[in-house]
Design an enzyme around this catalytic site. Sequence first.
Site, PDB file in Angstrom:
ATOM      1  N   CYS A 271       0.824  -1.198   0.000  1.00 46.97           N
ATOM      2  CA  CYS A 271       0.000   0.000   0.000  1.00 46.97           C
ATOM      3  C   CYS A 271       0.860   1.250   0.000  1.00 46.97           C
ATOM      4  O   CYS A 271       2.083   1.182   0.065  1.00 46.97           O
ATOM      5  CB  CYS A 271      -0.880   0.053   1.243  1.00 46.97           C
ATOM      6  SG  CYS A 271      -1.908  -1.392   1.459  1.00 46.97           S
TER       7      CYS A 271
ATOM      8  N   GLY B 196      -1.090   1.158  -4.973  1.00 44.88           N
ATOM      9  CA  GLY B 196      -2.378   0.549  -4.675  1.00 44.88           C
ATOM     10  C   GLY B 196      -3.499   1.182  -5.459  1.00 44.88           C
ATOM     11  O   GLY B 196      -3.647   2.402  -5.427  1.00 44.88           O
TER      12      GLY B 196
ATOM     13  N   ASN C  91       0.968   0.243   5.769  1.00 45.07           N
ATOM     14  CA  ASN C  91       1.561  -0.445   4.622  1.00 45.07           C
ATOM     15  C   ASN C  91       2.424  -1.586   5.144  1.00 45.07           C
ATOM     16  O   ASN C  91       3.307  -1.357   5.964  1.00 45.07           O
ATOM     17  CB  ASN C  91       2.405   0.550   3.804  1.00 45.07           C
ATOM     18  CG  ASN C  91       3.253  -0.121   2.728  1.00 45.07           C
ATOM     19  OD1 ASN C  91       4.280   0.410   2.328  1.00 45.07           O
ATOM     20  ND2 ASN C  91       2.847  -1.265   2.237  1.00 45.07           N
ATOM     21  N   GLY C  92       2.164  -2.795   4.660  1.00 39.92           N
ATOM     22  CA  GLY C  92       2.964  -3.949   5.086  1.00 39.92           C
ATOM     23  C   GLY C  92       2.069  -5.061   5.584  1.00 39.92           C
ATOM     24  O   GLY C  92       0.851  -4.918   5.619  1.00 39.92           O
TER      25      GLY C  92
ATOM     26  N   TYR D 193      11.105  -3.237  -8.624  1.00 43.52           N
ATOM     27  CA  TYR D 193       9.824  -3.072  -9.308  1.00 43.52           C
ATOM     28  C   TYR D 193       8.873  -2.065  -8.659  1.00 43.52           C
ATOM     29  O   TYR D 193       8.268  -1.259  -9.344  1.00 43.52           O
ATOM     30  CB  TYR D 193       9.106  -4.428  -9.360  1.00 43.52           C
ATOM     31  CG  TYR D 193       7.664  -4.337  -9.823  1.00 43.52           C
ATOM     32  CD1 TYR D 193       7.362  -4.218 -11.174  1.00 43.52           C
ATOM     33  CD2 TYR D 193       6.612  -4.342  -8.902  1.00 43.52           C
ATOM     34  CE1 TYR D 193       6.044  -4.112 -11.604  1.00 43.52           C
ATOM     35  CE2 TYR D 193       5.296  -4.230  -9.335  1.00 43.52           C
ATOM     36  CZ  TYR D 193       5.018  -4.127 -10.679  1.00 43.52           C
ATOM     37  OH  TYR D 193       3.722  -4.018 -11.099  1.00 43.52           O
TER      38      TYR D 193
HETATM   39  P1  5GP Z   1       4.158 -12.753 -14.543  1.00 37.35           P
HETATM   40  O1  5GP Z   1       3.467 -12.437 -15.798  1.00 37.35           O
HETATM   41  O2  5GP Z   1       5.468 -13.477 -14.734  1.00 37.35           O
HETATM   42  O3  5GP Z   1       3.268 -13.434 -13.547  1.00 37.35           O
HETATM   43  O4  5GP Z   1       4.497 -11.388 -13.827  1.00 37.35           O
HETATM   44  C1  5GP Z   1       5.590 -10.641 -14.234  1.00 37.35           C
HETATM   45  C2  5GP Z   1       5.184  -9.232 -14.487  1.00 37.35           C
HETATM   46  O5  5GP Z   1       4.428  -8.749 -13.392  1.00 37.35           O
HETATM   47  C3  5GP Z   1       6.393  -8.341 -14.667  1.00 37.35           C
HETATM   48  O6  5GP Z   1       6.210  -7.574 -15.830  1.00 37.35           O
HETATM   49  C4  5GP Z   1       6.392  -7.465 -13.433  1.00 37.35           C
HETATM   50  O7  5GP Z   1       6.694  -6.120 -13.774  1.00 37.35           O
HETATM   51  C5  5GP Z   1       5.004  -7.573 -12.876  1.00 37.35           C
HETATM   52  N1  5GP Z   1       4.966  -7.699 -11.397  1.00 37.35           N
HETATM   53  C6  5GP Z   1       5.924  -8.150 -10.572  1.00 37.35           C
HETATM   54  N2  5GP Z   1       5.506  -8.092  -9.290  1.00 37.35           N
HETATM   55  C7  5GP Z   1       4.267  -7.593  -9.300  1.00 37.35           C
HETATM   56  C8  5GP Z   1       3.322  -7.267  -8.271  1.00 37.35           C
HETATM   57  O8  5GP Z   1       3.552  -7.435  -7.076  1.00 37.35           O
HETATM   58  N3  5GP Z   1       2.136  -6.745  -8.716  1.00 37.35           N
HETATM   59  C9  5GP Z   1       1.864  -6.545 -10.036  1.00 37.35           C
HETATM   60  N4  5GP Z   1       0.691  -6.030 -10.379  1.00 37.35           N
HETATM   61  N5  5GP Z   1       2.725  -6.827 -10.999  1.00 37.35           N
HETATM   62  C10 5GP Z   1       3.916  -7.356 -10.647  1.00 37.35           C
HETATM   63 MG    MG Z   2       5.867  -5.475 -15.774  1.00 32.05          MG
END
Ligand code: 5GP
Ligand code: MG
Length: 497
Positions: free
Chosen positions: A14, A40, A116-117, A262
């Site tokens: 969050c 979020g 958050n957490g 990320y």
């Molecule tokens: P995959 O398609 O392999 O399941 O997910 C990888 C993609 O999801 C990557 O492009 C990455 O940027 C994104 N991603 C990684 N961690 C998260 C997350 O915690 N939430 C979301 N929405 N996307 C994520």
């Molecule tokens: Mg991505």
Amino acid sequence: MDPADSAYFPSHECGVFAVYGHPNAAELTYYGLYALQHRGQESAGIVSAPGNSLPFEVHRGMGLVSQVFPEAEIKRLTGTRAIGHVRYSTTGSSNIKNAQPITVTCSKGQLAIAHNGNLVNAGILREELEAQGSIFQTTTDSEIIVHLMAKLGPAGGGPAAREQSIIETLGRIQGAFSLVVMGESEIIGARDAFGFRPLCIGKLDGAYVLSSETCALDLIHAEFVRDVEPGEIVVIDEQGLRSLKPYVPKPRQALCVFEFVYFARPDSTLSGHGVSQARIRMGQALARLHPVEADLVVPIPDSGNYAALGYAEESGIPYGQAFVRNHYIGRTFLQPSQLTRSFGVRVKLNLIKAAVKGKRVIVVDDSIVRGTTARARVVNLREAGAKEVHIRISCPPHRHPCHYGIDFPDPADLIANQMDAEAIKKYLGADSLGYLDTASMVRACGLPEDRFCLACFNGDYPVEVKDEADKLRLERHATTGAGPLLDEADVWQEHLI
Ligand code: 5GP
Ligand code: MG
């Protein structure tokens, strides 16, 4: 409620924000949340204090900040103090009741909290509190914090009692928390002893601001003061800002390295290090670790942009944008029907075929979780006539779930937990696959390894998971083995920035 139910405490990442001492506190909080929207998109909320001992004003809703707050609502939230929250959760409890900030009126006066957490002893504490008569309104672990605050510390509604109760509360909760609390006369910020989640302090025209990330300070022209330290409590009141460090510091810290990889916005600074620069360095290291002859380096936008830049720079291979992103996808695609399965990954990005036709392409993304995104991109590139497709990932393989607030699924859904690198390469249909290694990733962030939580990569969990709910979940997966990898894949919604 059954604590073994995995939806018992929806895991969440969050964003939190707070303002003390500004006539436009709620409006500033609104802009702060706007800048934290990537943390979020499920719900947003702001609570303001129109004056000491007047009832808090509250507005919460489902959706994006811009949808939740029409101008009239912001105007209604008066006062010089406010806190706000944006919530991210994909574990099913998409419920207005779980929207924060949480507000209560108790013996300590009015309290509002934004968290958050993830707490790792939430189940145990909740059972204990319920046995003592506490009645919970939500299924979030965050509500436990307010119940503890109501109970602990000396009786009475004064600031000293609240200060003591937050100190005692933080002594009981375990896991990851960066939180902002609003009492009758103050704002309190706190960060868990390991510092899993970021939280920083800013100043604007004499007012204090607390924010999950520095990018939100930039937007409102607040000056960055410093990070809240792991284990630190900051109390902001009429006298200014006071720092409390009631507990013995941990021998190590555990900032989530995935914030760098990320989650955080590229224009934020974490522990003094710029996020975009760290991502560029990750890409450079990736090029050194996994070089390949090719014609073009292409990012998967937006998460792969900076690492791809670094890769191109280091390798000398030209950088090109070939995937075009649709920026107007809301959460509506989160409930795909059978018919629209895998629609999610296609609607988000379109490929400029002419840019890749006949070329040897290096595709850079930040991470592979289930493998859905990378696999779909390889298909796109092959269909467009790319001669070779080489996948490069700017972090190591994700083999372990996160218990501290990043929504990594159960181990059975993590492709790297189920397959080795060669099998993943085949599954993705790529000509080659290269992940960054842990040491290079850490080096790129600019901090020593003992400052980070690397649990999702190496299984070394800084805080033991105490909860039966979590333990049962892990045990269940250990005995059932691999689940269907592509199930729910479409609900992975890329962040909006
Ligand atoms: P995959 O398609 O392999 O399941 O997910 C990888 C993609 O999801 C990557 O492009 C990455 O940027 C994104 N991603 C990684 N961690 C998260 C997350 O915690 N939430 C979301 N929405 N996307 C994520
Ligand atoms: Mg991505």
